[in-house]
Design a protein around this motif. Sequence first.
Motif, PDB file in Angstrom:
ATOM      1  N   ALA A 486      31.562  53.246 108.603  1.00 47.13           N
ATOM      2  CA  ALA A 486      32.262  53.927 109.692  1.00 47.13           C
ATOM      3  C   ALA A 486      31.596  55.277 109.917  1.00 47.13           C
ATOM      4  O   ALA A 486      31.622  56.147 109.043  1.00 47.13           O
ATOM      5  CB  ALA A 486      33.740  54.103 109.351  1.00 47.13           C
ATOM      6  N   TRP A 487      31.003  55.467 111.098  1.00 47.92           N
ATOM      7  CA  TRP A 487      30.261  56.676 111.422  1.00 47.92           C
ATOM      8  C   TRP A 487      30.895  57.278 112.668  1.00 47.92           C
ATOM      9  O   TRP A 487      30.740  56.772 113.769  1.00 47.92           O
ATOM     10  CB  TRP A 487      28.800  56.332 111.650  1.00 47.92           C
ATOM     11  CG  TRP A 487      27.880  57.502 111.845  1.00 47.92           C
ATOM     12  CD1 TRP A 487      28.191  58.750 112.308  1.00 47.92           C
ATOM     13  CD2 TRP A 487      26.459  57.523 111.602  1.00 47.92           C
ATOM     14  NE1 TRP A 487      27.088  59.540 112.360  1.00 47.92           N
ATOM     15  CE2 TRP A 487      26.004  58.823 111.931  1.00 47.92           C
ATOM     16  CE3 TRP A 487      25.551  56.577 111.148  1.00 47.92           C
ATOM     17  CZ2 TRP A 487      24.657  59.181 111.826  1.00 47.92           C
ATOM     18  CZ3 TRP A 487      24.220  56.940 111.037  1.00 47.92           C
ATOM     19  CH2 TRP A 487      23.775  58.223 111.370  1.00 47.92           C
ATOM     20  N   ALA A 488      31.616  58.380 112.483  1.00 49.30           N
ATOM     21  CA  ALA A 488      32.263  59.062 113.600  1.00 49.30           C
ATOM     22  C   ALA A 488      31.304  60.064 114.242  1.00 49.30           C
ATOM     23  O   ALA A 488      30.425  60.621 113.574  1.00 49.30           O
ATOM     24  CB  ALA A 488      33.518  59.774 113.119  1.00 49.30           C
ATOM     25  N   THR A 489      31.492  60.297 115.537  1.00 52.83           N
ATOM     26  CA  THR A 489      30.673  61.275 116.263  1.00 52.83           C
ATOM     27  C   THR A 489      31.604  62.229 117.003  1.00 52.83           C
ATOM     28  O   THR A 489      31.812  62.093 118.208  1.00 52.83           O
ATOM     29  CB  THR A 489      29.725  60.563 117.244  1.00 52.83           C
ATOM     30  OG1 THR A 489      30.493  59.702 118.112  1.00 52.83           O
ATOM     31  CG2 THR A 489      28.699  59.723 116.505  1.00 52.83           C
ATOM     32  N   PRO A 490      32.178  63.202 116.288  1.00 50.59           N
ATOM     33  CA  PRO A 490      33.108  64.139 116.924  1.00 50.59           C
ATOM     34  C   PRO A 490      32.421  64.950 118.030  1.00 50.59           C
ATOM     35  O   PRO A 490      31.199  65.147 118.012  1.00 50.59           O
ATOM     36  CB  PRO A 490      33.546  65.046 115.762  1.00 50.59           C
ATOM     37  CG  PRO A 490      33.218  64.280 114.525  1.00 50.59           C
ATOM     38  CD  PRO A 490      32.008  63.473 114.862  1.00 50.59           C
ATOM     39  N   GLY A 491      33.240  65.414 118.980  1.00 46.85           N
ATOM     40  CA  GLY A 491      32.724  66.232 120.069  1.00 46.85           C
ATOM     41  C   GLY A 491      33.672  67.364 120.382  1.00 46.85           C
ATOM     42  O   GLY A 491      34.436  67.816 119.527  1.00 46.85           O
ATOM     43  N   ALA A 492      33.663  67.792 121.633  1.00 45.34           N
ATOM     44  CA  ALA A 492      34.515  68.901 122.050  1.00 45.34           C
ATOM     45  C   ALA A 492      35.897  68.401 122.455  1.00 45.34           C
ATOM     46  O   ALA A 492      36.098  67.213 122.750  1.00 45.34           O
ATOM     47  CB  ALA A 492      33.853  69.638 123.213  1.00 45.34           C
ATOM     48  N   GLY A 493      36.851  69.308 122.489  1.00 49.82           N
ATOM     49  CA  GLY A 493      38.202  68.976 122.926  1.00 49.82           C
ATOM     50  C   GLY A 493      38.854  67.962 122.019  1.00 49.82           C
ATOM     51  O   GLY A 493      38.782  68.048 120.795  1.00 49.82           O
ATOM     52  N   VAL A 494      39.475  66.951 122.622  1.00 45.33           N
ATOM     53  CA  VAL A 494      40.177  65.947 121.824  1.00 45.33           C
ATOM     54  C   VAL A 494      39.213  65.155 120.943  1.00 45.33           C
ATOM     55  O   VAL A 494      39.600  64.628 119.893  1.00 45.33           O
ATOM     56  CB  VAL A 494      40.987  65.008 122.741  1.00 45.33           C
ATOM     57  CG1 VAL A 494      40.072  64.100 123.560  1.00 45.33           C
ATOM     58  CG2 VAL A 494      41.969  64.174 121.945  1.00 45.33           C
ATOM     59  N   LEU A 495      37.944  65.102 121.328  1.00 48.82           N
ATOM     60  CA  LEU A 495      36.960  64.362 120.532  1.00 48.82           C
ATOM     61  C   LEU A 495      36.698  65.019 119.186  1.00 48.82           C
ATOM     62  O   LEU A 495      36.121  64.396 118.289  1.00 48.82           O
ATOM     63  CB  LEU A 495      35.649  64.220 121.298  1.00 48.82           C
ATOM     64  CG  LEU A 495      35.706  63.502 122.648  1.00 48.82           C
ATOM     65  CD1 LEU A 495      34.303  63.369 123.238  1.00 48.82           C
ATOM     66  CD2 LEU A 495      36.361  62.142 122.529  1.00 48.82           C
ATOM     67  N   ALA A 496      37.127  66.272 119.033  1.00 44.43           N
ATOM     68  CA  ALA A 496      36.972  66.937 117.745  1.00 44.43           C
ATOM     69  C   ALA A 496      37.836  66.289 116.673  1.00 44.43           C
ATOM     70  O   ALA A 496      37.611  66.503 115.470  1.00 44.43           O
ATOM     71  CB  ALA A 496      37.339  68.420 117.880  1.00 44.43           C
ATOM     72  N   LYS A 497      38.830  65.503 117.079  1.00 41.46           N
ATOM     73  CA  LYS A 497      39.716  64.818 116.136  1.00 41.46           C
ATOM     74  C   LYS A 497      39.133  63.494 115.638  1.00 41.46           C
ATOM     75  O   LYS A 497      39.743  62.824 114.804  1.00 41.46           O
ATOM     76  CB  LYS A 497      41.067  64.543 116.794  1.00 41.46           C
ATOM     77  CG  LYS A 497      41.819  65.798 117.236  1.00 41.46           C
ATOM     78  CD  LYS A 497      42.312  66.607 116.055  1.00 41.46           C
ATOM     79  CE  LYS A 497      43.172  67.775 116.488  1.00 41.46           C
ATOM     80  NZ  LYS A 497      43.652  68.570 115.342  1.00 41.46           N
ATOM     81  N   ASN A 498      37.971  63.103 116.149  1.00 46.40           N
ATOM     82  CA  ASN A 498      37.387  61.818 115.743  1.00 46.40           C
ATOM     83  C   ASN A 498      36.989  61.844 114.268  1.00 46.40           C
ATOM     84  O   ASN A 498      36.297  62.764 113.819  1.00 46.40           O
ATOM     85  CB  ASN A 498      36.166  61.500 116.597  1.00 46.40           C
ATOM     86  CG  ASN A 498      36.515  61.149 118.032  1.00 46.40           C
ATOM     87  OD1 ASN A 498      37.663  61.269 118.436  1.00 46.40           O
ATOM     88  ND2 ASN A 498      35.531  60.729 118.796  1.00 46.40           N
ATOM     89  N   VAL A 499      37.432  60.833 113.526  1.00 50.49           N
ATOM     90  CA  VAL A 499      37.119  60.719 112.099  1.00 50.49           C
ATOM     91  C   VAL A 499      36.687  59.289 111.798  1.00 50.49           C
ATOM     92  O   VAL A 499      36.989  58.367 112.562  1.00 50.49           O
ATOM     93  CB  VAL A 499      38.336  61.095 111.217  1.00 50.49           C
ATOM     94  CG1 VAL A 499      38.726  62.550 111.408  1.00 50.49           C
ATOM     95  CG2 VAL A 499      39.517  60.169 111.489  1.00 50.49           C
TER      96      VAL A 499
END
Length: 587
Positions: A486-499
Motif C-alpha cells: 500500500a503506497w499512499a501519495t498525500p497531497g494538498a488539502g483533503v489529500l493530506a489525509k491520504n494514508v
Amino acid sequence: MSRKLQHLFVVSSISAALIAGTAARATTTISAPSVNVSTVKQGGAVQIATQATASPTISNYTVGIQVYFNNTVIVSQFFQNLTLTSSPMTERYNWTVPANATTGTYTILAGVWNSNWVWSTGASTSVTVTSSASAGTTGGQTTGSTGSTGTPLSSSTAGANLPAAAQATPYYSCSTNWYVDASSGSDSNAGTSSGAPFRTIARATTKNASLAAGGCVNVAPGTYNEFVTVTNSAGKAGNLNSKTGFVVLRSTTALAAKIVGPSSNGYSAVTLPASYAVIDGFDVSGGANAGHCIDGGYNVPSNHAHHLTIINNHAHNCGGSGISVNSGDYYIIAGNTSNNNAGTSGYQTSGISLASAVNATGFTATSTDSSYYHNIVANNISYNNVETFACSTYGMSAGCHTDGEGIIVDCFDCSGVGVYTGRTLVVGNLVYGNGGNGIQVGRSSNVVVANNTSYGNFTDVNNYGTARGELGNMAGTNTTWVNNIAWATPGAGVLAKNVPLLDEGKMSISGVTYPGTGVTWNNNIYWGAGVAVWNGASISSSMNFSKNPGLVAPTGGNFTLTSSSPAQGSGLPEGFLTDTTPNIGAY
C-alpha cells in the motif's frame, strides 16, 4: 512473476472443501512446524506454521503449536473447531521471544487434538535463542500475535499466473453452441453454426427459448450496440454448479467483441440477473446515464442470483461501476480490467463492487459448493475510477462523493434478509489512481485481502472524508489483511489525509454498532505516510513494515518489483499460493 494463484476463478477448487461431519476414525497428519529463522535474539520474533490433513474429512478438531525449553512448555497456541480434509490446512503462530528468555535451543512441536481429546504430534523443529547483545538474526518480521483461529486460508490445486489481467481459464464447457456475428449475421438465421449466425446478442439470449444449461453464446469480433441480458427468453440461465451447468456468453476472440450500451432506454450495458451465468472476454462500455458496465445479481426476495462468473473482460467508461455484483452468493470476478468508471452515477459506485451479499438457499448443491471461499475477486486491474458528478445534480452538498474505490466489499448486512456469513477472498489485484480507497472492506465479515498492490488512490478532492486509506477497513469484522503493498501519495488539502493503511475500529452506523473485532493486519508493506487507526483499532508497526516497496516505475504504470525490492520473497505462504516463499503484493 514467480508467484501463482491456484485455480483463481473456480469456487470449487480455489480452496479446500470443508465438508461437515466428524469421522469416527480418520487418519490425520501434522507437518513439522516451519519457521522463518533458525536463530533469533531475545526480544525477536519467530513465524511458525504447520499444515494438517485428514482422511476422510473430520470436523471439530483442534490443531496446536507449542514451544518447549528443557521439556517444559513455554507457550501454547490452539486453533479450535476445525474441519480437516485431505488438502493441507495451514495454521500459523507468531511467537515473540521474551526479552529475558533463557538462551539456548527451543523445540517447536505441532499436533492435532481431536474431539475425543486424543493428541498426536508430528516431527519437531528447533530454534536457537541468542542474547540480544550477540550477533545473529533478529527473528523475522512479525511479533507475537496469533494466526487464524479456526478460519484458515485453505489450500487448493492447479494454478494461474498472478497478477491480472491475465486470462482466467474457463471452468465451463459447452454442450450446445449458438453464434452471433454483427457483420455477417441475421436474426432470421438458425444461429446454430458460425456459417449462419444471429446478428444480435439479444436474439441468442433473451429471444431464445432454447438457450439452457450447457449453452454457450459465441460472439464474433465486432461492435454490438445493445443492452445485453444473460438469460434465455424465460429469464433463466443455468441450473447447476458443474461444467455444463452454466449459460455462457463469450467472445470468440479476447476483447474483440465490443458491447456498447446505448445512451438511453436502459441502465447497465450487461446484466446477469439469473443464477449460473458466465460472461467471458468482452470489451464493455457505455450504459445509460448512471448504469454499470457489467451488473450481476437480482435483488428480489427469494430469488437472489448466485453462481455468477465474470472473467477476462474490459469494463470501462460507464457512469456506474465497471463491475457490480450484489444481493447474491458464489460470485467470481477474475482477470478483468475496470477503468474510467463511476463518474456520473449518484449512487456512489466504484471500479469493482461486491455488495449486499445474501446467503444462497434452495439450490441443488454439488461437491464444488462446499468450497471455503464463496466469493473470489482475483487478478483484476482497477484504475482511474473516479466520481466526477456535480453534487448539486443529485441535491447533495459539496463534498458528497463517498466511493470510487478500486475494489469495494460492502454492506454484507444490508440485504434485508439477514447477515451474510460466507467467506470472501480478494487476492492478486492491482488498484491505482482511483477516487476512493484502493480496496475497502465496509460493514462486511469473513474477508481475506491478500497479495494486492495499491498505489496512489483517493484522488477525489470532492470526497471530504478524512478516512482515506489505500487499504481501508471500515466496520469490517473478522477480516485479514496480509502480504499487501500500500503506497499512499498525500497531497494538498483533503489529500493530506491520504494514508496507506486505515482501520476505523469500533463504529456505529445507522444505529448499528460494529465492534471492529477479529481484524488482522500482517506482513503488509506500506509507504508514503503512516498508518491511521481509530476507535480502539491497531496496526502493529512490527508486523507491518514502513519501507519503500521498490516498484519499478509506479508513476509510469509499471508496478512490478525491482530486483532489490523488500517485497521479493518476503510474503507469508498461504494455501491459495503455490510458492512457499511468495512475494508481497500482486507481482
